[in-house]
Each structure stands twice: as C-alpha cells, then as structure tokens.
Design a protein around this motif. Structure first.
Motif, PDB file in Angstrom:
ATOM      1  N   ASP A  37      -7.182   6.478   9.119  1.00  0.00           N
ATOM      2  CA  ASP A  37      -6.037   6.466   8.240  1.00  0.00           C
ATOM      3  C   ASP A  37      -5.698   4.924   7.423  1.00  0.00           C
ATOM      4  O   ASP A  37      -5.535   5.099   6.313  1.00  0.00           O
ATOM      5  CB  ASP A  37      -4.759   6.553   9.054  1.00  0.00           C
ATOM      6  N   ILE A  38      -6.287   4.024   7.950  1.00  0.00           N
ATOM      7  CA  ILE A  38      -5.994   2.486   7.414  1.00  0.00           C
ATOM      8  C   ILE A  38      -6.996   2.425   6.460  1.00  0.00           C
ATOM      9  O   ILE A  38      -6.905   1.872   5.114  1.00  0.00           O
ATOM     10  CB  ILE A  38      -5.870   1.600   8.235  1.00  0.00           C
ATOM     11  N   ALA A  39      -8.314   2.759   6.436  1.00  0.00           N
ATOM     12  CA  ALA A  39      -9.318   2.574   5.630  1.00  0.00           C
ATOM     13  C   ALA A  39      -9.129   3.358   4.454  1.00  0.00           C
ATOM     14  O   ALA A  39      -9.312   3.050   2.944  1.00  0.00           O
ATOM     15  CB  ALA A  39     -11.011   2.912   6.269  1.00  0.00           C
ATOM     16  N   ALA A  40      -8.493   4.634   4.528  1.00  0.00           N
ATOM     17  CA  ALA A  40      -8.038   5.597   3.375  1.00  0.00           C
ATOM     18  C   ALA A  40      -7.188   4.997   2.656  1.00  0.00           C
ATOM     19  O   ALA A  40      -6.983   4.967   1.405  1.00  0.00           O
ATOM     20  CB  ALA A  40      -7.819   6.920   3.943  1.00  0.00           C
ATOM     21  N   ALA A  41      -6.210   4.083   3.340  1.00  0.00           N
ATOM     22  CA  ALA A  41      -5.067   3.723   2.435  1.00  0.00           C
ATOM     23  C   ALA A  41      -5.518   2.445   1.725  1.00  0.00           C
ATOM     24  O   ALA A  41      -5.009   2.445   0.769  1.00  0.00           O
ATOM     25  CB  ALA A  41      -3.925   3.292   3.581  1.00  0.00           C
ATOM     26  N   VAL A  42      -6.664   1.594   2.124  1.00  0.00           N
ATOM     27  CA  VAL A  42      -6.929   0.623   1.419  1.00  0.00           C
ATOM     28  C   VAL A  42      -7.683   1.261   0.097  1.00  0.00           C
ATOM     29  O   VAL A  42      -7.516   0.381  -0.884  1.00  0.00           O
ATOM     30  CB  VAL A  42      -7.956  -0.118   2.388  1.00  0.00           C
ATOM     31  N   LYS A  43      -8.466   2.345   0.222  1.00  0.00           N
ATOM     32  CA  LYS A  43      -8.907   2.906  -0.756  1.00  0.00           C
ATOM     33  C   LYS A  43      -7.673   3.072  -1.852  1.00  0.00           C
ATOM     34  O   LYS A  43      -7.931   3.069  -3.149  1.00  0.00           O
ATOM     35  CB  LYS A  43      -9.914   4.107  -0.524  1.00  0.00           C
ATOM     36  N   GLY A  44      -6.888   3.870  -1.173  1.00  0.00           N
ATOM     37  CA  GLY A  44      -5.842   4.421  -2.192  1.00  0.00           C
ATOM     38  C   GLY A  44      -5.156   3.117  -3.040  1.00  0.00           C
ATOM     39  O   GLY A  44      -4.857   3.169  -4.065  1.00  0.00           O
ATOM     40  N   ALA A  45      -4.689   2.205  -2.021  1.00  0.00           N
ATOM     41  CA  ALA A  45      -4.261   1.006  -2.454  1.00  0.00           C
ATOM     42  C   ALA A  45      -5.017   0.260  -3.784  1.00  0.00           C
ATOM     43  O   ALA A  45      -4.606  -0.337  -4.674  1.00  0.00           O
ATOM     44  CB  ALA A  45      -3.925  -0.070  -1.462  1.00  0.00           C
ATOM     45  N   ALA A  46      -6.369   0.192  -3.738  1.00  0.00           N
ATOM     46  CA  ALA A  46      -7.341  -0.455  -4.596  1.00  0.00           C
ATOM     47  C   ALA A  46      -6.946   0.501  -5.843  1.00  0.00           C
ATOM     48  O   ALA A  46      -7.067  -0.136  -6.885  1.00  0.00           O
ATOM     49  CB  ALA A  46      -8.548  -0.358  -4.298  1.00  0.00           C
ATOM     50  N   GLU A  47      -6.952   1.791  -5.609  1.00  0.00           N
ATOM     51  CA  GLU A  47      -6.893   2.767  -6.872  1.00  0.00           C
ATOM     52  C   GLU A  47      -5.488   2.617  -7.519  1.00  0.00           C
ATOM     53  O   GLU A  47      -5.400   2.663  -8.852  1.00  0.00           O
ATOM     54  CB  GLU A  47      -7.021   4.098  -6.344  1.00  0.00           C
ATOM     55  N   TYR A  61       0.822   5.548   3.246  1.00  0.00           N
ATOM     56  CA  TYR A  61       1.453   6.545   2.152  1.00  0.00           C
ATOM     57  C   TYR A  61       1.285   6.061   0.756  1.00  0.00           C
ATOM     58  O   TYR A  61       1.866   5.090   0.722  1.00  0.00           O
ATOM     59  CB  TYR A  61       2.631   7.231   2.743  1.00  0.00           C
ATOM     60  N   ARG A  62       0.764   6.820  -0.083  1.00  0.00           N
ATOM     61  CA  ARG A  62       0.446   6.318  -1.424  1.00  0.00           C
ATOM     62  C   ARG A  62       1.672   6.111  -2.149  1.00  0.00           C
ATOM     63  O   ARG A  62       1.966   4.982  -2.810  1.00  0.00           O
ATOM     64  CB  ARG A  62      -0.371   7.304  -2.115  1.00  0.00           C
ATOM     65  N   ASN A  63       2.772   6.768  -1.917  1.00  0.00           N
ATOM     66  CA  ASN A  63       3.944   6.986  -2.612  1.00  0.00           C
ATOM     67  C   ASN A  63       4.596   5.258  -2.114  1.00  0.00           C
ATOM     68  O   ASN A  63       5.253   4.549  -3.232  1.00  0.00           O
ATOM     69  CB  ASN A  63       4.995   7.859  -2.345  1.00  0.00           C
ATOM     70  N   GLU A  64       4.509   4.800  -1.027  1.00  0.00           N
ATOM     71  CA  GLU A  64       4.959   3.614  -0.389  1.00  0.00           C
ATOM     72  C   GLU A  64       4.423   2.690  -0.825  1.00  0.00           C
ATOM     73  O   GLU A  64       4.824   1.669  -1.405  1.00  0.00           O
ATOM     74  CB  GLU A  64       5.049   3.787   1.067  1.00  0.00           C
ATOM     75  N   TYR A  65       2.980   2.598  -0.831  1.00  0.00           N
ATOM     76  CA  TYR A  65       2.265   1.269  -1.067  1.00  0.00           C
ATOM     77  C   TYR A  65       2.188   1.277  -2.480  1.00  0.00           C
ATOM     78  O   TYR A  65       2.051   0.040  -3.045  1.00  0.00           O
ATOM     79  CB  TYR A  65       0.839   1.275  -0.462  1.00  0.00           C
ATOM     80  N   ALA A  66       2.177   2.357  -3.329  1.00  0.00           N
ATOM     81  CA  ALA A  66       2.345   2.160  -4.927  1.00  0.00           C
ATOM     82  C   ALA A  66       3.658   1.537  -5.170  1.00  0.00           C
ATOM     83  O   ALA A  66       3.977   0.774  -6.113  1.00  0.00           O
ATOM     84  CB  ALA A  66       2.193   3.703  -5.442  1.00  0.00           C
ATOM     85  N   SER A  67       4.682   2.022  -4.555  1.00  0.00           N
ATOM     86  CA  SER A  67       6.167   1.646  -4.917  1.00  0.00           C
ATOM     87  C   SER A  67       6.215  -0.225  -4.149  1.00  0.00           C
ATOM     88  O   SER A  67       6.864  -0.784  -5.057  1.00  0.00           O
ATOM     89  CB  SER A  67       7.115   2.179  -4.120  1.00  0.00           C
ATOM     90  N   ASN A  68       5.398  -0.304  -3.447  1.00  0.00           N
ATOM     91  CA  ASN A  68       5.523  -1.806  -3.001  1.00  0.00           C
ATOM     92  C   ASN A  68       4.847  -2.707  -3.976  1.00  0.00           C
ATOM     93  O   ASN A  68       5.303  -3.918  -4.151  1.00  0.00           O
ATOM     94  CB  ASN A  68       4.576  -2.059  -1.862  1.00  0.00           C
ATOM     95  N   LEU A  69       3.681  -2.170  -4.497  1.00  0.00           N
ATOM     96  CA  LEU A  69       3.054  -3.081  -5.594  1.00  0.00           C
ATOM     97  C   LEU A  69       3.863  -3.079  -6.900  1.00  0.00           C
ATOM     98  O   LEU A  69       3.954  -4.084  -7.664  1.00  0.00           O
ATOM     99  CB  LEU A  69       1.755  -2.335  -5.997  1.00  0.00           C
ATOM    100  N   ARG A  70       4.593  -1.960  -7.241  1.00  0.00           N
ATOM    101  CA  ARG A  70       5.291  -2.045  -8.471  1.00  0.00           C
ATOM    102  C   ARG A  70       6.671  -3.110  -8.263  1.00  0.00           C
ATOM    103  O   ARG A  70       7.156  -3.517  -9.239  1.00  0.00           O
ATOM    104  CB  ARG A  70       5.967  -0.491  -8.606  1.00  0.00           C
ATOM    105  N   CYS A  71       6.895  -3.140  -7.089  1.00  0.00           N
ATOM    106  CA  CYS A  71       8.051  -4.209  -6.696  1.00  0.00           C
ATOM    107  C   CYS A  71       7.754  -5.643  -7.347  1.00  0.00           C
ATOM    108  O   CYS A  71       8.728  -6.422  -7.903  1.00  0.00           O
ATOM    109  CB  CYS A  71       8.197  -4.411  -5.284  1.00  0.00           C
ATOM    110  N   ALA A  72       6.463  -6.081  -7.635  1.00  0.00           N
ATOM    111  CA  ALA A  72       6.074  -7.268  -7.905  1.00  0.00           C
ATOM    112  C   ALA A  72       6.111  -7.311  -9.395  1.00  0.00           C
ATOM    113  O   ALA A  72       6.056  -8.840 -10.011  1.00  0.00           O
ATOM    114  CB  ALA A  72       4.742  -7.636  -7.222  1.00  0.00           C
ATOM    115  N   VAL A  73       6.216  -6.293 -10.236  1.00  0.00           N
ATOM    116  CA  VAL A  73       6.048  -6.486 -11.592  1.00  0.00           C
ATOM    117  C   VAL A  73       7.333  -5.770 -12.536  1.00  0.00           C
ATOM    118  O   VAL A  73       7.416  -6.315 -13.729  1.00  0.00           O
ATOM    119  CB  VAL A  73       4.876  -5.762 -12.112  1.00  0.00           C
TER     120      VAL A  73
END
Length: 337
Positions: free
Chosen positions: A39-49, A278-290
């Motif tokens: 699960d975590i490895a898949a999340a890393v891949k998605g987070a890089a995307e 979860y993609r919606n959560e980590y994508a939202s996390n990154l968006r926080c910074a910008v």
C-alpha cells in the motif's frame, strides 16, 4: 494532465548546509502498522505523480525494498535522481561499531540508489523493541542515553557523508540537552532534525534552538497522526484536527482541518512529512504548500493552541529503573541518567 497534479517547481524549498535545497513538504512512509508495504509503495508512486519530490524512509519501516522499485520506475519515467530528495534512518539495533555502514549499505541496495540525500540516527538510544512485543516490554539490555555511545554512532554517520554515500546527516527524536552534547563533539554538524511537530505540540524552545544552530526541522505527525499505533495513544491526547481554532480556520478556507495543520507547518518554517495512502489526501497535502496561505492573524491564533501534547512518547525504549516515558525527553532540562 490530471487536475490534482502540482508543478514541483512551485513547492517552496528549504536551504540546508552547503546550499542544497530540500522541498518544504514531503511524503512520509511509516504505515503505523495499519497499512501494508505494498500500500505504501503504491502511495509513493502516486505521490510522485502528483508532484512530491521529498520522500522520508527508514529501515525499520520494512518497506524500503518495495519503495526502491518505485524509485527505479520513477527515474525511468523521466524524473531525474537529482530532482528527488530521499531520506532514511539507521535503526536502534545498528548503532554498534561498523553497523551504521552496514545499515546504510542495505538501505542503498533496497532503495536502489547510489546515495541518500539525508540520513538520520532514528532514535538516540540503542534500545531495541522487538516487533510484536507489548508496549510495556522492557529490553533487559536497554540503557539511558550515552553521549559516548551516540558519538560512536555519529562518527560513522560522518564517515558516510565524507565517503559520498549520504549528502547530509541528521538527528531525530532529540532534546536540547542531547543536541548540545552532540554539537560539542561533532566534526560535521547535523543538517536537519526530525521531531514531532503539530499545532498541539509545537516545541517552541527546541524549534528555536535548532533554527538558531542552522539545523532544519522536519516535522512528523503534522496533523496529530490519527492513524499512529495504538501503543502510542492515551486518553489525555489532544486531537489537533478537532481543535476549535483549527476547525474555525478550516471553515474559513473551506478545507479539511488537516489541511490547515499542514499549511501552518510549511509557513512556520518546518518541513512536514504527512502520510496517506489515498491520492485525494496526499494530493491535497501537497497543494497546501502552494495555494491559499494562512494570514498572519491565523498563524498567531494557531500558535495559541499549543497543548504541549507529545503523541509519540517512545515508552517502548525505556530502561529498567526509568520513571516513565518523560525520562526519554529530559523534561528537567538535563540528560536523564
């Protein structure tokens, strides 16, 4: 292009010793015993995307071999190694003479990397807690902090940096008294420190100390780690994302309270490393910074919610004769013997 992708060039950067840059927000990879390595490895891949470039790893998480496959795929896809910032950590049972070098070599092999950007001493103790042991388990060989033992470990970290296997070295789960001892004897200063940081646990004295000494704070549990292991939960813990001030500011920005915690962290100057599969959560996390920064007034309000509530107490590393988990954190202002 998916609308959840953030251009990594828009993410603020922290400047480390020597001028190297590190993203101001990263992706954690500790699954809190609740998610599989897959699960975590898949999340890393998605987070890089979606645009993450900083990934915080550790040998003890048991997933570096799978994350390494993802890193290899990421770089084959066109993202250059120098665009990534990868951290890892040496675990407590690998502090002995020569063991740090072996630990780093295994991490490099597992992560399929030629170098690590930032390598940490995970905990300042050699106290090992076996997987599956109960929270009150005490290793009969556990001992309190020893600067002599710690420096034996640190000098091996320095050798790794001098040899080019790691670009920077750092400390983690430290206190001001312990850091003062490290600074006194180190020939290479730590570039960063990983420390628990969230609105209900802001550690202002330690935060100021590390910044004053040119050490970049990286904050784990940035939203209060609601999925942390059960062994780390107590009835006295505060829940950051339920704090009325955090909730009020979240409503004003029309976002989840977790988003406010991360915005606060980035704007305060620490580097949060939130985790989610979860993609919606980590994508939202990154968006926080910008996007949509907090106002100075909102930042001041959040400063006032500090409860000095440590969530990751580390009680599993206590030695025989220790009073309780506070002995790990030198609450009296000097190293607990």
């Amino acid at each position: 292009m998916s609308n959840d992708i953030i251009n990594p060039d828009l993410v603020p950067q922290r400047i480390l010793r020597g001028g190297d840059k590190m993203p101001a927000i990263g992706m954690g990879t500790f699954g809190s015993d609740r998610f599989s390595a897959e699960d975590i490895a898949a999340a890393v891949k998605g987070a890089a995307e979606v645009g993450f470039r900083l990934f915080d790893c550790a040998a003890v998480y048991g997933n570096e071999h799978l994350i390494g496959e993802v890193f290899e795929d990421i770089m084959k896809s066109g993202i250059k190694r120098e665009e990534l910032f990868i951290t890892s950590k040496v675990w407590n049972d690998m502090h002995g003479k020569g063991d740090v070098m072996l630990s780093c070599a295994k991490t490099l092999k597992d992560l399929r990397l030629d170098y690590i950007d930032l390598y940490f001493v995970h905990w300042p103790f050699r106290n090992f807690h076996p997987k599956g042991a109960p929270p009150d388990y005490h290793n009969k060989d556990a001992r309190p902090f020893s600067i002599e033992q710690y420096m034996e470990t640190w000098y091996q970290m320095e050798r790794l940096q001098k040899a080019g296997y790691v670009k920077h070295i750092g400390a983690s789960n430290m206190t001001i008294p312990k850091l003062k001892e490290l600074i006194k004897y180190a020939t290479i200063m730590p570039s960063a420190i990983e420390m628990e940081l969230h609105p209900c646990f802001q550690q202002p004295e330690l935060f100021k100390f590390v910044l004053d000494h040119g050490i970049q704070p990286i904050g784990f549990c940035p939203i209060g780690s609601p999925t942390r292991p059960d062994r780390d939960k107590t009835s006295e813990d505060y829940i950051d994302i339920e704090d009325p001030v955090i909730v009020e500011i979240a409503k004003a920005h029309n976002v989840h309270p977790a988003v406010i915690c991360i915005k606060w962290a980035v704007q305060r100057g620490q580097t949060p490393i939130p985790f989610s599969i979860y993609r919606n959560e980590y994508a939202s996390n990154l968006r926080c910074a910008v996007e949509d920064p907090l106002t100075e007034e909102e930042m001041k309000k959040i400063e006032g919610v500090d409860k000095n509530c440590r969530l990751i107490k580390g009680q599993v590393f206590l030695w025989e004769g220790a009073k309780d988990w506070t002995d790990l954190w030198d609450v009296n202002g000097e190293i607990t013997k």
